[in-house]
Design an enzyme around this catalytic site. Structure first.
Site, PDB file in Angstrom:
ATOM      1  N   GLY A 151      23.169  55.177  32.560  1.00 51.99           N
ATOM      2  CA  GLY A 151      21.729  54.958  32.514  1.00 51.99           C
ATOM      3  C   GLY A 151      21.435  53.517  32.169  1.00 51.99           C
ATOM      4  CB  SER A 152      18.324  51.872  31.247  1.00 53.52           C
ATOM      5  OG  SER A 152      17.966  52.568  30.081  1.00 53.52           O
ATOM      6  CD  GLU A 200      30.716  53.094  33.992  1.00 51.95           C
ATOM      7  OE1 GLU A 200      30.257  51.974  34.255  1.00 51.95           O
ATOM      8  OE2 GLU A 200      31.931  53.370  34.088  1.00 51.95           O
ATOM      9  CB  CYS A 216      24.314  51.155  38.527  1.00 51.15           C
ATOM     10  SG  CYS A 216      25.723  51.899  39.342  1.00 51.15           S
TER      11      CYS A 216
HETATM   12  P1  NAD Z   1      17.511  55.903  31.340  1.00 49.04           P
HETATM   13  O1  NAD Z   1      18.352  55.142  30.381  1.00 49.04           O
HETATM   14  O2  NAD Z   1      16.045  55.850  31.190  1.00 49.04           O
HETATM   15  O3  NAD Z   1      17.855  57.458  31.266  1.00 49.04           O
HETATM   16  C1  NAD Z   1      19.174  57.944  31.490  1.00 49.04           C
HETATM   17  C2  NAD Z   1      19.372  59.235  30.726  1.00 49.04           C
HETATM   18  O4  NAD Z   1      19.289  58.966  29.332  1.00 49.04           O
HETATM   19  C3  NAD Z   1      18.348  60.318  31.021  1.00 49.04           C
HETATM   20  O5  NAD Z   1      19.018  61.555  31.067  1.00 49.04           O
HETATM   21  C4  NAD Z   1      17.435  60.250  29.808  1.00 49.04           C
HETATM   22  O6  NAD Z   1      16.788  61.479  29.526  1.00 49.04           O
HETATM   23  C5  NAD Z   1      18.415  59.904  28.709  1.00 49.04           C
HETATM   24  N1  NAD Z   1      17.831  59.261  27.530  1.00 49.04           N
HETATM   25  C6  NAD Z   1      16.681  58.556  27.438  1.00 49.04           C
HETATM   26  N2  NAD Z   1      16.508  58.102  26.168  1.00 49.04           N
HETATM   27  C7  NAD Z   1      17.591  58.507  25.471  1.00 49.04           C
HETATM   28  C8  NAD Z   1      18.024  58.306  24.119  1.00 49.04           C
HETATM   29  N3  NAD Z   1      17.310  57.610  23.243  1.00 49.04           N
HETATM   30  N4  NAD Z   1      19.210  58.823  23.746  1.00 49.04           N
HETATM   31  C9  NAD Z   1      19.972  59.498  24.643  1.00 49.04           C
HETATM   32  N5  NAD Z   1      19.616  59.736  25.919  1.00 49.04           N
HETATM   33  C10 NAD Z   1      18.433  59.246  26.333  1.00 49.04           C
HETATM   34  O7  NAD Z   1      17.990  55.460  32.782  1.00 49.04           O
HETATM   35  P2  NAD Z   1      17.406  55.909  34.205  1.00 49.04           P
HETATM   36  O8  NAD Z   1      16.081  55.233  34.387  1.00 49.04           O
HETATM   37  O9  NAD Z   1      17.511  57.381  34.349  1.00 49.04           O
HETATM   38  O10 NAD Z   1      18.485  55.280  35.198  1.00 49.04           O
HETATM   39  C11 NAD Z   1      18.391  53.988  35.710  1.00 49.04           C
HETATM   40  C12 NAD Z   1      19.348  53.061  34.992  1.00 49.04           C
HETATM   41  O11 NAD Z   1      20.669  53.582  35.054  1.00 49.04           O
HETATM   42  C13 NAD Z   1      19.426  51.698  35.634  1.00 49.04           C
HETATM   43  O12 NAD Z   1      19.414  50.709  34.623  1.00 49.04           O
HETATM   44  C14 NAD Z   1      20.773  51.700  36.339  1.00 49.04           C
HETATM   45  O13 NAD Z   1      21.329  50.429  36.552  1.00 49.04           O
HETATM   46  C15 NAD Z   1      21.584  52.552  35.423  1.00 49.04           C
HETATM   47  N6  NAD Z   1      22.755  53.125  36.117  1.00 49.04           N
HETATM   48  C16 NAD Z   1      23.996  52.653  35.824  1.00 49.04           C
HETATM   49  C17 NAD Z   1      25.112  53.144  36.514  1.00 49.04           C
HETATM   50  C18 NAD Z   1      26.506  52.622  36.219  1.00 49.04           C
HETATM   51  O14 NAD Z   1      27.465  53.246  36.660  1.00 49.04           O
HETATM   52  N7  NAD Z   1      26.665  51.519  35.499  1.00 49.04           N
HETATM   53  C19 NAD Z   1      24.934  54.122  37.487  1.00 49.04           C
HETATM   54  C20 NAD Z   1      23.672  54.583  37.755  1.00 49.04           C
HETATM   55  C21 NAD Z   1      22.568  54.089  37.060  1.00 49.04           C
END
Ligand code: NAD
Length: 468
Positions: A221-222, A243, A277
């Site tokens: 995620g982010s 990641e 990503c």
């Molecule tokens: P996000 O971080 O908003 O959410 C990802 C997940 O984290 C969701 O399931 C969300 O509910 C959960 N989450 C949110 N707040 C949290 C907290 N405080 N504690 C634990 N979990 C929490 O990301 P997104 O908007 O869903 O995805 C987009 C991002 O993911 C982009 O920055 C992208 O580059 C990244 N990404 C990285 C990869 C990689 O392999 N490096 C792959 C895909 C996406």
């Protein structure tokens, strides 16, 4: 409408609340997401902990068979999963869309099933024998994003269970349904409690990252969320694979052929509507070919149809959610106000969905948000440069370090530049290619640890040295 439930210990369980999941192409309701409570989380983690007892002792052959069976059951339901994924995520079924994603999930699952972790003999002399064993960690908490929900779910689940762990997966609240269906299918072929799914809002992820019963978090995620997870996981010293986000630079050297590279650059940036990503997110083009590269990219953009993912003519779908749509629109408006030249796109059409057109922005530079921040949408800033040494420094002048690429007709020259980029993966004359046998992960702010291949499998183990 299907009835989606969380799954703990092999059983579907009711939750007190439900939330609507909407199709980003139409605004229509696709299904209801169960909103789990903290008590539901405790029960689900307990079910995974109970299953760990026997799964961690299962033979390697049994665990391998189970992973192959998972691949088979996904394959048998590939079209159903692809359709559900398109409805909740928005990506087209065709092209590099949902059918491709489900195919990727199957391929990664089969490859990971084949891997094994033999005992390593570190020393075998008159002084003694020392062995290195790799053991499962316990309950792995998996937290996934909304861009590739099914493929990333298998990237988390399969190496964890292959190594003898049990899993509680929490998908993004934007795209929970295909993951619930995936876990239902997985539960048809593996013992109860080995793979569990829980859904709800972001707080549920936060509760997982400091839950005492979870031994490791695998998070995609982010970067800001990754930082929060790392801070909160410190209390229980969880193992972490993170990641995170990227702001990948692509550098077009002066000897590149604009016509030849245009398709590759375009799809490197716009795969999944840029919601990837390791997509190309900042393109640096040498002054001598800048205008020709821009013109070629505009030409390719004109050949690509964006539309509802259920229409098989669509190559790109909408942005997945309103929050991301607003961010993309704001970044383009900011770039326009700061002198960015919109070559194509830049105005969202009237629509019930979150459609934002393919947008190419020329004449922007560092200091503009669209260049400095991760846009994660169908927009590419194109930056002019004249000195190769200087462009390497600028490409590295970013907190992220996921991927990067160099475009040139001279492989050796491209490789010299590639090796100087600060990122976990670097590609020459392509961008974003991944494979199940090649470790993938970010450096700097893009994460910790590796996924895929043997390195990814090892992340799901702890070591024990045995002095015999
Ligand atoms: P996000 O971080 O908003 O959410 C990802 C997940 O984290 C969701 O399931 C969300 O509910 C959960 N989450 C949110 N707040 C949290 C907290 N405080 N504690 C634990 N979990 C929490 O990301 P997104 O908007 O869903 O995805 C987009 C991002 O993911 C982009 O920055 C992208 O580059 C990244 N990404 C990285 C990869 C990689 O392999 N490096 C792959 C895909 C996406």
């Amino acid at each position: 409408m299907n009835n989606y439930q969380i799954i703990a210990g092999g059983e579907a369980r009711e939750t007190d609340g439900y939330a609507e999941v909407k199709n980003p192409a139409t605004g229509e309701i696709v299904g209801l997401m169960p909103v789990a409570s903290l008590a539901d989380l405790d029960r689900t983690v307990a079910a995974a902990a109970e299953a760990f007892d026997s799964w961690s002792k299962a033979s390697d052959a049994d665990r391998q068979r189970a992973c192959f069976a998972i691949a088979d059951v996904i394959e048998a339901h590939a079209e159903e999963l692809a359709e559900l994924l398109t409805l909740e995520q928005g990506k087209p079924r065709n092209g590099l869309g949902s059918r491709w994603e489900i195919g990727g999930a199957i391929a990664w699952t089969r490859y990971t099933a084949l891997l094994d972790l033999p005992v390593e003999v570190l020393q075998d002399t008159n002084e003694g024998r020392v062995e290195l064993h790799r053991k499962p960690i316990g309950v792995v908490g998996s937290i996934t994003p909304w861009n590739f929900p099914v493929m990333i779910a298998t990237w988390h689940i399969i190496p964890a269970v292959r190594a003898g762990n049990t899993v509680v997966i929490k998908p993004s609240p934007f795209t929970p349904l295909a993951t619930i269906r995936l876990v239902e299918l997985i539960n048809q072929v593996i013992p109860p409690g080995v793979v569990n799914v829980i859904t709800g809002h972001d707080q549920l992820g936060a509760a997982m990252s400091n839950h005492k019963g979870i031994a490791k978090i695998t998070f995609t995620g982010s970067s800001p969320t990754g930082q929060k997870i790392m801070a909160s996981a410190a209390q229980t010293l969880k193992r972490l694979t993170l990641e995170l986000g990227g702001n990948d630079a692509g550098i077009v050297l002066p000897d590149a052929d604009p016509k030849q590279i245009a398709e590759g650059v375009f799809w490197g940036a716009f795969i999944n509507g840029g919601q990837t990503c390791a997509a190309l997110k900042r393109l640096y083009v040498h002054d001598s070919i800048y205008d020709t590269v821009c013109a070629e990219l505009v030409r390719v953009a004109g050949t690509v149809k964006m539309g509802n993912g259920m229409d098989d003519a669509s190559a790109l779908g909408p942005i997945q959610n309103e929050r991301q749509f607003n961010l993309v629109r704001d970044l383009v408006e900011d770039a326009r106000a700061r002198g960015g030249r919109i070559l194509v796109g830049g105005e969202a059409p009237e629509s019930d969905g979150y459609f934002y057109p393919i947008t190419l922005v020329a004449d922007v530079d560092h200091g503009v948000r669209l260049v400095d921040e991760e846009q994660f949408g169908p927009v590419l800033p194109i930056i002019r440069y004249s000195d190769v040494e200087e462009v390497i420094t600028r490409a590295n002048d970013n907190p992220n370090g996921l991927g990067g690429s160099v475009w040139s007709s001279n492989l050796d020259r491209a490789k010299d530049v590639a090796l100087r980029l600060e990122c976990g993966s670097v590609w020459i004359n392509k961008h974003g290619a991944i494979q199940p046998n090649v470790p993938f992960g970010g450096v700097k702010g893009s994460g910790l640890g590796l996924s895929f291949g043997l390195e990814g499998l090892k992340e799901n183990t702890v070591t024990q040295t045995v002095f015999c």
